[in-house]
Motif scaffolding. Structure first.
Motif, PDB file in Angstrom:
ATOM      1  N   ARG A  38       0.834  -1.205   0.000  1.00 13.76           N
ATOM      2  CA  ARG A  38       0.000   0.000   0.000  1.00 13.76           C
ATOM      3  C   ARG A  38       0.870   1.257   0.000  1.00 13.76           C
ATOM      4  NH1 ARG A  38      -3.281  -3.026   3.285  1.00 13.76           N
ATOM      5  NH2 ARG A  38      -2.418  -2.176   5.213  1.00 13.76           N
ATOM      6  N   GLU A  39       1.908   1.264   0.826  1.00 15.12           N
ATOM      7  CA  GLU A  39       2.805   2.426   0.889  1.00 15.12           C
ATOM      8  C   GLU A  39       3.520   2.629  -0.440  1.00 15.12           C
ATOM      9  OE1 GLU A  39       5.310   1.596   4.216  1.00 15.12           O
ATOM     10  OE2 GLU A  39       3.754   2.066   5.686  1.00 15.12           O
ATOM     11  N   SER A  40       3.937   1.536  -1.059  1.00 13.22           N
ATOM     12  CA  SER A  40       4.607   1.623  -2.357  1.00 13.22           C
ATOM     13  C   SER A  40       3.663   2.177  -3.420  1.00 13.22           C
ATOM     14  CB  SER A  40       5.111   0.235  -2.762  1.00 13.22           C
ATOM     15  OG  SER A  40       5.733   0.280  -4.010  1.00 13.22           O
ATOM     16  N   ALA A  41       2.436   1.696  -3.441  1.00 10.95           N
ATOM     17  CA  ALA A  41       1.446   2.194  -4.398  1.00 10.95           C
ATOM     18  C   ALA A  41       1.167   3.674  -4.156  1.00 10.95           C
ATOM     19  CB  ALA A  41       0.160   1.382  -4.292  1.00 10.95           C
ATOM     20  N   ASP A  42       1.072   4.083  -2.895  1.00 10.80           N
ATOM     21  CA  ASP A  42       0.842   5.498  -2.569  1.00 10.80           C
ATOM     22  C   ASP A  42       2.019   6.362  -3.033  1.00 10.80           C
ATOM     23  OD1 ASP A  42      -1.613   4.920  -1.443  1.00 10.80           O
ATOM     24  OD2 ASP A  42      -0.853   4.899   0.626  1.00 10.80           O
ATOM     25  N   ARG A  43       3.248   5.881  -2.826  1.00  7.03           N
ATOM     26  CA  ARG A  43       4.434   6.620  -3.284  1.00  7.03           C
ATOM     27  C   ARG A  43       4.411   6.784  -4.793  1.00  7.03           C
ATOM     28  NH1 ARG A  43       7.222   3.588   0.391  1.00  7.03           N
ATOM     29  NH2 ARG A  43       7.850   2.100  -1.210  1.00  7.03           N
ATOM     30  N   ASN A  44       4.079   5.710  -5.504  1.00  6.42           N
ATOM     31  CA  ASN A  44       4.034   5.765  -6.968  1.00  6.42           C
ATOM     32  C   ASN A  44       2.948   6.726  -7.457  1.00  6.42           C
ATOM     33  OD1 ASN A  44       6.178   4.050  -7.386  1.00  6.42           O
ATOM     34  ND2 ASN A  44       4.901   2.226  -7.493  1.00  6.42           N
ATOM     35  N   LYS A  45       1.787   6.728  -6.806  1.00  5.41           N
ATOM     36  CA  LYS A  45       0.719   7.650  -7.193  1.00  5.41           C
ATOM     37  C   LYS A  45       1.152   9.093  -7.000  1.00  5.41           C
ATOM     38  CE  LYS A  45      -3.126   4.523  -6.210  1.00  5.41           C
ATOM     39  NZ  LYS A  45      -4.228   4.218  -5.289  1.00  5.41           N
ATOM     40  N   LYS A  46       1.834   9.367  -5.889  1.00  5.54           N
ATOM     41  CA  LYS A  46       2.321  10.733  -5.630  1.00  5.54           C
ATOM     42  C   LYS A  46       3.379  11.128  -6.657  1.00  5.54           C
ATOM     43  CE  LYS A  46       1.362  10.674  -0.693  1.00  5.54           C
ATOM     44  NZ  LYS A  46       1.928  10.505   0.647  1.00  5.54           N
ATOM     45  N   LEU A  47       4.266  10.203  -6.989  1.00  6.84           N
ATOM     46  CA  LEU A  47       5.312  10.472  -7.978  1.00  6.84           C
ATOM     47  C   LEU A  47       4.699  10.781  -9.339  1.00  6.84           C
ATOM     48  CD1 LEU A  47       8.346  10.466  -8.790  1.00  6.84           C
ATOM     49  CD2 LEU A  47       8.045   8.044  -9.313  1.00  6.84           C
ATOM     50  N   ILE A  48       3.740   9.974  -9.759  1.00  6.30           N
ATOM     51  CA  ILE A  48       3.078  10.186 -11.052  1.00  6.30           C
ATOM     52  C   ILE A  48       2.338  11.522 -11.053  1.00  6.30           C
ATOM     53  CG2 ILE A  48       1.216   9.345 -12.551  1.00  6.30           C
ATOM     54  CD1 ILE A  48       2.153   6.476 -11.791  1.00  6.30           C
ATOM     55  N   ALA A  49       1.652  11.832  -9.959  1.00  8.36           N
ATOM     56  CA  ALA A  49       0.922  13.103  -9.873  1.00  8.36           C
ATOM     57  C   ALA A  49       1.891  14.284  -9.962  1.00  8.36           C
ATOM     58  CB  ALA A  49       0.115  13.162  -8.578  1.00  8.36           C
ATOM     59  N   LEU A  50       3.034  14.197  -9.307  1.00 11.29           N
ATOM     60  CA  LEU A  50       4.035  15.265  -9.356  1.00 11.29           C
ATOM     61  C   LEU A  50       4.576  15.430 -10.773  1.00 11.29           C
ATOM     62  CD1 LEU A  50       5.874  17.314  -7.885  1.00 11.29           C
ATOM     63  CD2 LEU A  50       7.478  15.424  -7.521  1.00 11.29           C
ATOM     64  N   GLU A  51       4.914  14.321 -11.423  1.00 15.59           N
ATOM     65  CA  GLU A  51       5.423  14.379 -12.794  1.00 15.59           C
ATOM     66  C   GLU A  51       4.368  14.935 -13.744  1.00 15.59           C
ATOM     67  OE1 GLU A  51       6.949  10.549 -13.952  1.00 15.59           O
ATOM     68  OE2 GLU A  51       8.454  10.563 -12.368  1.00 15.59           O
ATOM     69  N   GLU A  52       3.127  14.508 -13.584  1.00 12.00           N
ATOM     70  CA  GLU A  52       2.060  14.989 -14.455  1.00 12.00           C
ATOM     71  C   GLU A  52       1.798  16.477 -14.247  1.00 12.00           C
ATOM     72  OE1 GLU A  52      -1.303  12.350 -13.966  1.00 12.00           O
ATOM     73  OE2 GLU A  52      -0.381  10.823 -15.244  1.00 12.00           O
ATOM     74  N   SER A  53       1.949  16.970 -13.007  1.00 10.60           N
ATOM     75  CA  SER A  53       1.758  18.414 -12.787  1.00 10.60           C
ATOM     76  C   SER A  53       2.880  19.210 -13.446  1.00 10.60           C
ATOM     77  CB  SER A  53       1.653  18.734 -11.295  1.00 10.60           C
ATOM     78  OG  SER A  53       2.909  18.665 -10.666  1.00 10.60           O
ATOM     79  N   LYS A  54       4.102  18.690 -13.456  1.00 16.41           N
ATOM     80  CA  LYS A  54       5.205  19.361 -14.150  1.00 16.41           C
ATOM     81  C   LYS A  54       4.952  19.380 -15.660  1.00 16.41           C
ATOM     82  CE  LYS A  54       8.841  18.248 -10.810  1.00 16.41           C
ATOM     83  NZ  LYS A  54      10.074  17.468 -10.586  1.00 16.41           N
ATOM     84  N   ILE A  55       4.501  18.260 -16.189  1.00  9.32           N
ATOM     85  CA  ILE A  55       4.192  18.177 -17.614  1.00  9.32           C
ATOM     86  C   ILE A  55       3.032  19.101 -17.954  1.00  9.32           C
ATOM     87  CG2 ILE A  55       3.237  16.633 -19.395  1.00  9.32           C
ATOM     88  CD1 ILE A  55       5.040  14.415 -18.162  1.00  9.32           C
ATOM     89  N   ASP A  56       2.030  19.156 -17.076  1.00 13.65           N
ATOM     90  CA  ASP A  56       0.884  20.040 -17.293  1.00 13.65           C
ATOM     91  C   ASP A  56       1.326  21.506 -17.338  1.00 13.65           C
ATOM     92  OD1 ASP A  56      -1.975  20.357 -17.624  1.00 13.65           O
ATOM     93  OD2 ASP A  56      -1.980  21.213 -15.591  1.00 13.65           O
ATOM     94  N   SER A  57       2.282  21.873 -16.506  1.00 14.23           N
ATOM     95  CA  SER A  57       2.755  23.257 -16.524  1.00 14.23           C
ATOM     96  C   SER A  57       3.498  23.567 -17.828  1.00 14.23           C
ATOM     97  CB  SER A  57       3.626  23.565 -15.309  1.00 14.23           C
ATOM     98  OG  SER A  57       4.833  22.856 -15.363  1.00 14.23           O
ATOM     99  N   ILE A  58       4.196  22.579 -18.394  1.00 10.00           N
ATOM    100  CA  ILE A  58       4.850  22.764 -19.703  1.00 10.00           C
ATOM    101  C   ILE A  58       3.794  22.978 -20.777  1.00 10.00           C
ATOM    102  CG2 ILE A  58       6.166  21.589 -21.519  1.00 10.00           C
ATOM    103  CD1 ILE A  58       7.762  20.229 -19.261  1.00 10.00           C
ATOM    104  N   ILE A  59       2.759  22.173 -20.753  1.00 11.21           N
ATOM    105  CA  ILE A  59       1.683  22.281 -21.741  1.00 11.21           C
ATOM    106  C   ILE A  59       0.986  23.641 -21.624  1.00 11.21           C
ATOM    107  CG2 ILE A  59      -0.582  21.339 -22.404  1.00 11.21           C
ATOM    108  CD1 ILE A  59       0.571  18.550 -21.614  1.00 11.21           C
ATOM    109  N   LYS A  60       0.701  24.077 -20.385  1.00  8.53           N
ATOM    110  CA  LYS A  60       0.017  25.363 -20.181  1.00  8.53           C
ATOM    111  C   LYS A  60       0.906  26.546 -20.551  1.00  8.53           C
ATOM    112  CE  LYS A  60      -3.310  23.880 -16.746  1.00  8.53           C
ATOM    113  NZ  LYS A  60      -3.664  23.828 -15.329  1.00  8.53           N
ATOM    114  N   SER A  61       2.220  26.381 -20.413  1.00  7.56           N
ATOM    115  CA  SER A  61       3.123  27.485 -20.752  1.00  7.56           C
ATOM    116  C   SER A  61       3.306  27.634 -22.259  1.00  7.56           C
ATOM    117  CB  SER A  61       4.483  27.285 -20.079  1.00  7.56           C
ATOM    118  OG  SER A  61       5.181  26.219 -20.698  1.00  7.56           O
ATOM    119  N   ASN A  62       2.787  26.691 -23.028  1.00  4.57           N
ATOM    120  CA  ASN A  62       2.911  26.720 -24.478  1.00  4.57           C
ATOM    121  C   ASN A  62       1.517  26.575 -25.101  1.00  4.57           C
ATOM    122  OD1 ASN A  62       3.986  26.659 -27.016  1.00  4.57           O
ATOM    123  ND2 ASN A  62       5.124  24.756 -26.743  1.00  4.57           N
TER     124      ASN A  62
END
Length: 190
Positions: A38-62
């Motif tokens: 469960r902890e591993s799955a939670d860590r992975n979900k947080k990691l994916i969410a963080l990466e997706e927010s960075k990618i989303d900011s790239i998309i919004k900046s362009n």
């Protein structure tokens, strides 16, 4: 003598029966409660969410770029599109492409010159990242696409053990120069 053999046999039998009957099943030293998973799955979900927010900011900046969200968990935009051709690489085809890799800040990690022209047997090789395996099949000849890959479809938690770190999302710009059916490659050799 015969009586001694009987006594010894009886003694050995009683010894085995008593020693075996008193054994109890051992309890495991540690019991898994599932918390690690469960902890591993939670860590992975947080990691994916963080990466997706960075990618989303790239998309919004362009905003002038028309980024497309794929069903496989990455985003892409056409740098040059080929509306003339309708064919795309399929399983077994040989794709010829060039690409470069950047970090999310736009810094070049591997230049096109470093990576050299590539040859990929579609869906028959495992030596390229998952995102590129799927992305190449979206392309027509002579198209150039920039892909935004989260780490789980790029180099994952190992990185490339060189310039790309663990859990590092990347930007890949790919040019599909050509692709041919696998049979044409074997005919060329003859």
């Amino acid at each position: 003598m015969k009586q001694t053999k009987v006594i010894i046999t009886l003694f050995i039998t009683v010894f085995f029966v008593l020693s075996c009957s008193q054994q109890k099943a051992r309890r495991p030293i540690s019991q898994s409660s599932g918390t690690f998973m469960r902890e591993s799955a939670d860590r992975n979900k947080k990691l994916i969410a963080l990466e997706e927010s960075k990618i989303d900011s790239i998309i919004k900046s362009n905003p002038e770029a028309n980024y497309i969200s794929s069903k496989k968990g990455y985003w892409y935009v056409y740098e040059s599109k080929n509306d003339q051709d309708t064919l795309r690489p399929r399983k077994g085809d040989i794709a010829y492409y060039n690409y470069e890799i950047k970090d999310l800040r736009g810094n070049i990690i591997y230049s096109e010159m470093e990576l050299k022209p590539q040859e990929y047997h579609v869906d028959k090789e495992q030596n390229i990242i998952i995102g590129l395996r799927h992305g190449i099949k979206l392309m027509h000849k002579k198209e150039k696409i920039t892909f935004l890959f989260p780490s789980h479809v790029a180099y994952g938690y190992h990185g490339d053990e060189n310039k790309i770190g663990a859990n590092q999302p990347i930007i890949c710009t790919v040019t599909l120069n050509d692709f041919k059916p696998e049979e044409s490659k074997s005919l060329e050799k003859k």
